[in-house]
Scaffold this active site. Structure first.
Site, mmCIF file in Angstrom:
data_model
loop_
_atom_site.group_PDB
_atom_site.id
_atom_site.type_symbol
_atom_site.label_atom_id
_atom_site.label_comp_id
_atom_site.label_asym_id
_atom_site.label_seq_id
_atom_site.Cartn_x
_atom_site.Cartn_y
_atom_site.Cartn_z
ATOM 1 N N LYS A 82 0.849 -1.190 0.000
ATOM 2 C CA LYS A 82 0.000 0.000 0.000
ATOM 3 C C LYS A 82 0.882 1.235 0.000
ATOM 4 O O LYS A 82 1.895 1.280 0.712
ATOM 5 C CB LYS A 82 -0.892 -0.032 1.244
ATOM 6 C CG LYS A 82 -1.910 1.086 1.359
ATOM 7 C CD LYS A 82 -2.784 0.886 2.606
ATOM 8 C CE LYS A 82 -3.867 1.926 2.724
ATOM 9 N NZ LYS A 82 -4.746 1.702 3.909
ATOM 10 N N SER A 160 -9.580 1.397 2.708
ATOM 11 C CA SER A 160 -8.698 2.219 1.913
ATOM 12 C C SER A 160 -7.544 1.464 1.258
ATOM 13 O O SER A 160 -6.854 2.027 0.401
ATOM 14 C CB SER A 160 -8.124 3.357 2.770
ATOM 15 O OG SER A 160 -7.247 2.841 3.759
ATOM 16 N N SER A 184 -9.971 -0.833 6.947
ATOM 17 C CA SER A 184 -9.302 -0.622 5.664
ATOM 18 C C SER A 184 -8.549 -1.832 5.111
ATOM 19 O O SER A 184 -8.094 -1.785 3.963
ATOM 20 C CB SER A 184 -8.334 0.567 5.768
ATOM 21 O OG SER A 184 -9.051 1.764 5.738
#
Lengths: 468, 107
Positions: A82, A160, A184
């Site tokens: 990420k 996310s 997330s």
């Protein structure tokens, strides 16, 4: 030559091929780089391909293996991270336009540890801008564009850790790293039909990761299986000089050879009240499988304002973490219109409200502890619906995303949680089963999830178009 | 809270706030004073906090829609605070903070 269908092999399966000389890390890396470039780009899943670094790490992994130096199960395995994890010399954008050129001098601790374990960084993966803390309400909330679901590009991939979810769902990497403040990891893993693990708060150091909420942020893996999650966790967990919340692993990741007998499980009362009917059916079927391991009671979680605590903490800590960013007006450059204004209220959050949230949080810990002592694992559907339309406000279809307060309670309490695929729901889109255990019982949780996956084949179902 | 906001002239207030720091003064000197006593009750906590936001971050970028969005967020935050107050806390109820004393230096 690596077949497209092989893109969905597990870490262990790739490891056997690497050590058996059937494939090199370099070939494997090029295979996944190509998929990231084509499929990943088509799904808005990739921020930066790290091809040069990846090939360098892969060549080193191959050379080491030839010399008989084996750094463990992640040796030579490609992965994606990420884009809130710092990577030396490579942009780390936090998914946000104002940070597109941001480059750090050092790798995040997690990235360092994966490199030491022989893993190969192939891509920085897309994410919701600033990890979603500014209150986005629709999918177009990242400068890389809306994250398109691995199973259906007309649907959202969740967030996310959006790119991490897509990357596993579409077979772009064998594993990825995501982060969760509240939902997330589990949200995009559930939406893309993959396994996503949120460790106990403090088990994985956050050094070099963007801070949204210092007291809630966790870093964890998204993988093909719970067993792969355990493998990754063993490489990234443990104390770190720069993150004093990170604790000694001790027995936290010990995986018992056999399940507790009987395994004591509880489903959350009312967790099917708002979910789509297909999800209710899949959950009942999953519980039927789990009932082979032991007993499943139905319980109410302690009646406490979990969402109020988590929401207040995130608001206060995010405002502190991004105060300069908001005051400078840079916030106006964010992609989602609602994110451009979502940070201001936090600037005037009364201090006593933040402190009271932390006080109630301790009550939550105290109240959840006996529940987690009584049960090895708590159960609920991961999400109330399958992935929704990419172009619609979440409030029109998500039913609040959560099926129950289990997810937010787990985050408030710092508890480990995992989502595992539990079959197709509406429109053939994946559904997820959420399991939560007591703090520092991560190994037990992963063992139970592994046992579930040994009796089901849902984690081996992948989007047909990406298998050929 | 919502009722207070609904009965308050948000539009006029927002317009005054939109001019920046001076908005708070404008509100107190014109809006409140100009209204009958029954309507001149103190504004809600949410509106005062909204004024604080504009005072902290003055500029030309505020418009009514944006102020309304921020006001909703503030109302949400205050609503959560009310929920938190439903949990009994005593003087001894400590927050779960991150701070810890440093280790004793070893000789």
């Amino acid at each position: 030559m690596i077949a497209a269908g092989d893109a969905f092999l597990t870490i262990d399966e790739w490891g056997r091929r690497l050590r058996g000389g059937e494939v090199t890390s370099l070939a494997l890396t090029d295979f996944f780089l190509a998929r990231l470039k084509t499929i990943g780009t088509a799904h808005n899943a990739v921020v930066t391909l790290t091809a040069d670094r990846a090939r360098e790490e892969a060549r080193l992994a191959d050379a080491d293996l030839q010399r008989g130096r084996d750094r463990g199960p992640l040796h030579g395995i490609p992965y994606g991270a990420k884009d809130l994890l710092a990577t030396r010399g490579i942009p780390t954008t936090w998914g946000a336009t104002p940070f597109r050129e941001q480059v750090f001098a050092d790798d995040a601790t997690v990235i360092e540890r994966l490199r030491a374990a022989g893993a190969v960084l192939t891509a920085k993966l897309a994410m919701i801008e600033l990890a979603g803390g500014f209150g986005y309400r629709q999918a177009h909330a990242s400068f890389t564009g809306p994250a398109l679901n691995a199973w259906d590009r007309s649907c959202w991939a969740g967030g996310s850790s959006s790119g991490s979810g897509i990357a596993l769902g579409a077979g772009l990497v064998p594993f990825a790293i995501g982060s969760e403040t509240s939902g997330s990891i589990l949200n995009p893993a559930g939406a893309n039909g993959v396994t996503g693990f949120r460790p106990t708060y403090g088990l994985v150091p956050r050094t070099g990761a963007m801070a949204l909420s210092w007291t809630l942020d966790k870093i964890g893996p998204l993988c093909r299986t719970a067993h792969d999650c355990l493998t990754v966790m063993r490489a990234i967990a443990g104390p770190d000089e720069e993150d004093f919340t990170a604790f000694e692993v001790g027995t936290t990741l010990d995986a018992p050879a056999t399940l507790p007998s009987p395994c004591r499980m509880a489903r959350i009362a009312g967790c099917l009240r708002t979910v789509q009917p297909e999800i209710a059916d899949r959950f009942e079927a999953a519980c039927s499988v789990l009932s082979q391991f032991g007993t499943i009671d139905e319980i109410e979680l302690p009646d406490l304002p979990y969402s109020a605590v988590v929401g207040t903490i995130i608001t206060g800590e995010m405002a502190a973490a991004f105060e300069d960013f908001i005051r400078s007006g840079q916030v106006q450059e964010l992609t989602a219109p609602e994110d451009r204004w979502g940070g201001y209220a936090g600037l005037v959050l009364p201090a006593k409200d933040y402190i009271n949230a932390l006080r109630v949080r301790r009550k939550i810990q105290t109240a959840l502890d006996p529940v987690c002592q009584q049960y090895d694992v708590l159960l609920a559907p991961t999400l109330a619906t399958v992935a929704g339309p990419i172009d619609r406000d979440f409030r029109e279809w998500s039913r609040g995303f959560a099926s129950s307060s289990l997810g937010v309670a787990g985050n408030a309490g710092g508890l480990p949680g995992i989502t595992v695929p539990m079959g197709a729901g509406a429109n053939g889109l994946p559904t997820g089963l959420q399991l939560v255990s007591g703090a520092r019982r991560d190994g037990l949780l992963l063992t139970i999830a592994t046992a579930y996956q040994q009796r089901t084949g849902w984690h081996r179902q992948h989007p047909e178009r990406y298998q050929s | 809270m919502t009722e207070t906001v609904a009965t308050f002239n948000r539009r006029a207030f927002a317009q005054q706030l939109a001019v920046g720091v001076g908005g708070v003064g404008c509100w107190s000197s014109s809006t409140a004073m100009a209204q009958p006593a029954a309507e001149g009750e103190p504004p809600s906590m949410a509106l005062l906090l909204l004024a604080a936001v504009v005072a902290e971050c003055p500029g030309e970028h505020w418009n009514e829609a944006q102020l309304s969005d921020v006001l909703q967020d503030i109302e949400g935050d205050l609503g959560r605070a009310q929920l938190l107050r439903t949990v009994p806390l005593t003087n001894a109820s400590e927050p779960a903070t991150m701070f810890r004393a440093p280790a004793v230096p070893q000789p």
